[in-house]
Design an enzyme around this catalytic site. Structure first.
Site, PDB file in Angstrom:
ATOM      1  N   LYS A 145       0.680  -1.253   0.139  1.00  0.00           N
ATOM      2  CA  LYS A 145       0.443  -0.464  -0.215  1.00  0.00           C
ATOM      3  C   LYS A 145       1.583   1.235   0.559  1.00  0.00           C
ATOM      4  CE  LYS A 145      -4.784   0.763   0.299  1.00  0.00           C
ATOM      5  NZ  LYS A 145      -5.163  -0.128  -0.833  1.00  0.00           N
ATOM      6  N   ASP A 171      -6.905   4.837  -4.782  1.00  0.00           N
ATOM      7  CA  ASP A 171      -7.669   4.482  -3.423  1.00  0.00           C
ATOM      8  C   ASP A 171      -7.895   6.066  -2.854  1.00  0.00           C
ATOM      9  OD1 ASP A 171      -7.289   4.866   0.117  1.00  0.00           O
ATOM     10  OD2 ASP A 171      -7.882   2.409  -0.779  1.00  0.00           O
TER      11      ASP A 171
END
Length: 445
Positions: free
Chosen positions: A126, A166
Site C-alpha cells: 500500500k 484509493d
C-alpha cells in the site's frame, strides 16, 4: 488470544509506536489464528507469524511540488511493500491529509490477506501521501503526481510492485503518474499501474468493481438465511467510487438505497438515491452532497449525527476506517439490520464487530467483502500481459465468480474450524494459510 500470539502482538506494539490502526489490524487477525496455528505447528517452527506482521520494505520520501501561485509545497510519500510470497506487491495509493506510516502499514497488512483471498497471484502492499487533493487544479494535481512518481518509479514495476488508486486517487491521477513513469523509464510498461484509462490498458468494470463486489458478497451472505438483496433497505456511507457503485449494484439487484454520506453530513433520500444525479455531482462536478440535495426534491442533508441512525436491513460502510463504532453497531442491531458488509478498509471498530457477532448479524469484513476491486486490478494486469482486452460483461462475470468463491472460501473455512457463520475468522484463516504455506516453501526470506 493464545500466549504465543500475544507475544507476537506485544512485539508489534513495541516495534511500531504510535500506529493504532496498524495495531488494530494485526490484533484483529492474530485473535482468530489460534486454531490454524494449533493445526499447523510448522508455522510456529518457522516463525511465520513474526515474519508475516513485519513488512518486507518500508519506503518514505519527500514530494516537493509547485502550486498554481508559484509556491513550493512539500508533502511526504509512502510505499509499504508488505509481503510478496504470492506475487508482486499489489495495493492502492491514497492521497489524504490523514495518511501516515501507520495507516499505510495497516492498509498493506490487510491487503496481504485480501489479495490472497482473490486467488490471483498477487502479494500485498500500500502507499500514498499526506497530500490533500481537495480543491486542487488539474495543473497542481499533475505536478504533484509527477513529483510523487519521480521517486516512486525506482521501487515499482509490473513484476515487482503494482500500485492502483484509493481515496483521492482516481483515473486522472493514475494517468498523470503513468505518464511520468513512462517518461522516466522509456518503457510502455502498462502493467505497472492499474486503474488506467480504457484506451491505454485499463480494464472495463474496474471503476465499478469494489462497489459491485461488496454488494455481491452481501447478497451471498443473505442467501445463507434464505434472503437476497431484493427488497432490502440499504444504508451506504461514503459518496466516493466504492459507495457510488455499491448503490448502483444494490439498486440493480432490487434494493432500496436511502443514504450516502461525505464529510459535510449524510443524505437521506426516502425515494431512493438518484444514481445519475449522485454521479453527476460527485464524479463530474466533484461537488458536495449539499449540491445533490439542492437538486433532489424530498432529499435532506443531515449535518452531524451518524448515517447509521437511519433504519436499514443492510448496512454498507464504504467511507473510511473506524467510521462505525459500537454505539452505531448497537443502533443497527436495534433497528433490525441483518447484514453488514464492509466496502471500506476496516470501517468497523473491534467493539462494533463484537456487537454484530454477539447479535448474530452477518458481518463481512473488508478483506473479503471489498476484494472485488483488487481482483479486477489483477484481471487488468492479466489483460496488459496478454494485450487481450475483455468486454465489460466478461469482466463483470469474472468478478461475480471471484466474489462467490471468496464467500464460499470464508464460509467453508469458518465451518472447518468450528465457527460457522464467522466470516472474520474464515477470511483471516483462509487468507493467512495460503500466504503462510507459500512462505514456508520459499524458505527464510
Amino acid at each position: 488470544m493464545q500466549q504465543e500470539l500475544q507475544e507476537v502482538y506485544d512485539e508489534v506494539l513495541h516495534r511500531n509506536h504510535g500506529e493504532p490502526e496498524f495495531h488494530q489490524a494485526v490484533r484483529e487477525v492474530l485473535e482468530t489464528l489460534g486454531p490454524v496455528v494449533d493445526k499447523h505447528p510448522e508455522y510456529r517452527e518457522h516463525a511465520i507469524l513474526r515474519r508475516v506482521v513485519e513488512p518486507e520494505r518500508q519506503i518514505i520520501f519527500r514530494v516537493p511540488w509547485v502550486d498554481d501561485s508559484g509556491r513550493v509545497q512539500v508533502n511526504r510519500g509512502f510505499r509499504v511493500q508488505f509481503n510478496s510470497a504470492l506475487g508482486p506487491y499489489k495495493g492502492g495509493l491514497r492521497f489524504h491529509p490523514s495518511v501516515n506510516l501507520g495507516i499505510i502499514k495497516f492498509l498493506g497488512f490487510e491487503q496481504v490477506f485480501k489479495n490472497s483471498l482473490t486467488g490471483r497471484g498477487i502479494g500485498g502492499g500500500k502507499g500514498g501521501s499526506d497530500f490533500d487533493p481537495h480543491g486542487r487544479s488539474d495543473g497542481e494535481m499533475m505536478r504533484f503526481c509527477q513529483s510523487f512518481m519521480t521517486e516512486l518509479h525506482r521501487h515499482i514495476g509490473e513484476h515487482t510492485d503494482v500500485p492502483a488508486g484509493d481515496i483521492g486517487v482516481g483515473g486522472r491521477e493514475i494517468g498523470y503518474m503513468y505518464g511520468q513513469y513512462k517518461r522516466l523509464t522509456n518503457r510502455a510498461e502498462m502493467g505497472v499501474l492499474t486503474g488506467k484509462g480504457i484506451p491505454w490498458g485499463g480494464s472495463r468494470a474496474r471503476t465499478e468493481a469494489t462497489g459491485y463486489g461488496v454488494v455481491i458478497f452481501a447478497d451471498r451472505m443473505l442467501n445463507t438465511v434464505k434472503q437476497s438483496m431484493e427488497g432490502q433497505r440499504v444504508v451506504v456511507s461514503g459518496a466516493g467510487n466504492v459507495a457510488i457503485y455499491a448503490v448502483a449494484k444494490a439498486q440493480e439487484l432490487g434494493a432500496d438505497v436511502v443514504t450516502v454520506s461525505d464529510s459535510s453530513g449524510y443524505v437521506v433520500d426516502e425515494a431512493g438515491i438518484d444514481l445519475a444525479l449522485l454521479q453527476q455531482v460527485k464524479e463530474v462536478e466533484r461537488g458536495r452532497l449539499s449540491d445533490y440535495v439542492e437538486r433532489r426534491p424530498g432529499a435532506r442533508l443531515v449535518q452531524g449525527g451518524r448515517v447509521w441512525d437511519v433504519p436499514c436491513t443492510v448496512a454498507l460502510p464504504c467511507a473510511t476506517q473506524n467510521e462505525l463504532d459500537h454505539h452505531a453497531a448497537e443502533t443497527l442491531v436495534k433497528n433490525g439490520t441483518v447484514v453488514v458488509a464492509e466496502g471500506a478498509n476496516m470501517p468497523s471498530t473491534p467493539d462494533a464487530v463484537e456487537v454484530f457477532q454477539g447479535a448474530h448479524v452477518l458481518f463481512g469484513p473488508g478483506k473479503a467483502a471489498n476484494a472485488g476491486g483488487v481482483a479486477t486490478s489483477a484481471l487488468e494486469m492479466a489483460q496488459n500481459a496478454s494485450r487481450e482486452p475483455l468486454t465489460f460483461n466478461e469482466v463483470a462475470s469474472k468478478l461475480e465468480g471471484i466474489m462467490e468463491r471468496i464467500h464460499h472460501k470464508c464460509a467453508s473455512t469458518a465451518e472447518e474450524f468450528g465457527s460457522p457463520g464467522d466470516y472474520v475468522l474464515g477470511a483471516n484463516i483462509a487468507g493467512f494459510r495460503k500466504v503462510a504455506d507459500a512462505m514456508l516453501e520459499q524458505g527464510v526470506v
